[in-house]
Design an enzyme around this catalytic site. Sequence first.
Site, PDB file in Angstrom:
ATOM      1  CE  LYS A 340      -4.230  -1.777   0.051  1.00  0.00           C
ATOM      2  NZ  LYS A 340      -5.154  -1.816   1.172  1.00  0.00           N
ATOM      3  NE  ARG A 374      -7.705  -8.531  -0.924  1.00  0.00           N
ATOM      4  CZ  ARG A 374      -7.308  -7.638  -1.831  1.00  0.00           C
ATOM      5  NH1 ARG A 374      -6.456  -6.668  -1.470  1.00  0.00           N
ATOM      6  NH2 ARG A 374      -7.742  -7.700  -3.068  1.00  0.00           N
TER       7      ARG A 374
END
Length: 394
Positions: A340, A374
């Site tokens: 991210k 995840r």
Amino acid sequence: MSFNMHNLVAVHRDEIMKEFNKIGTDAGGSAIMAPKALHRLIKIYDLTPRQANIIKQEMLGKGGDAAVTRGMVDSSVDKTDVLLMGTEKQYRAVIKKLRLQPFKLASLADQLAEMLNNLGGRPPRELIYRDKKLPLGERTLVMGILNVTPDSFSDGGKHNNIDAAIAWAHRMVDEGADIIDLGGESTRPGYTPVSLEEELDRVIPVLEVLVREISVPISIDTTKAAVARRALEVGAHIINDQWALRADRDMASVVAEYQVPLVMMHNQNDTVYRDLMGDMVQFLRESIAMAEQAGIVRENIIVDPGIGLGKTAEQNLEILRCLRELDCLGLPVLLGTSRKSMIGKVLDLPFDQRVEGTGATVALGIANGADIVRVHDVKEMVRVVRMTDAVVRY
């Protein structure tokens, strides 16, 4: 003379009981003392001065305390947030008193009791998906990301054909993935929404092969009820909704019909919060109520704080620090930090060089209560998970 002493950090009752056992405390005495050893800070929002004053007096009367705004005493404010401070034993005593009070405090007492029970920890159980089961709470589960999109922020176009997608799914399973998360619409900043038909064309052909060829459950990452329904008809096992039932109001009824696990992510269109964690918990609590009203059993619900969705990099870091605050919901937590932008901002690295940063966030997330992570880099993150579990899930 110097005495040997140190502080203990305990979040759950079982940690306290282990310390009692080390000392050799009587079992009956341990059961009595454990609630005295667990100190809780609980924040309640938007109470009237009358409600806040009663709560404060009851907490003080049991040896705890409650912080309120300055204007509460003279009622110069209409509302106040309240920060409760006390042991579990003190809370239990206060709850009994509040159930006898007017001004909706009996309802507040019930919610407070439920929260205390949730904070006691999530016992290991099985996540049931159709005719199969996954252990939940015994170890951290790894969800491998399979994007069949041309514009995903991290791997857009890499698996945008059936053969490449199937091969990558097999590789992730071989590397230790417990779940494959298949998605056909990017959620990167500035993404272009795709039509229902296009998303189905991307996802369903891959899913049809995966349900025949791989043994682990397949999650479908979608906000569209029609995509979820078609995927479940084909054989998908889990629905991962990035808008927590709010993008498509038919999603709840579809999931309820098939009674499959549901991941609900916190999301919003801006980064403005009154109180980041408080707002997030309230959002998720409302979505949980929507799910249960539609007939989705609570045991099938998993929550996701939505790292990178409607948050700044600084807010994402705050969520990681405060992830334990989601314990109040009493539900499994899925954490998705892989590659991210917050990692890129901290380390000043492009998305394909964020493996180590992802590993750090995965380890911290597990230490702070994450049950599922995840990730893109399955092999590396499985190793991080196993090492972290050896420390955390003793």
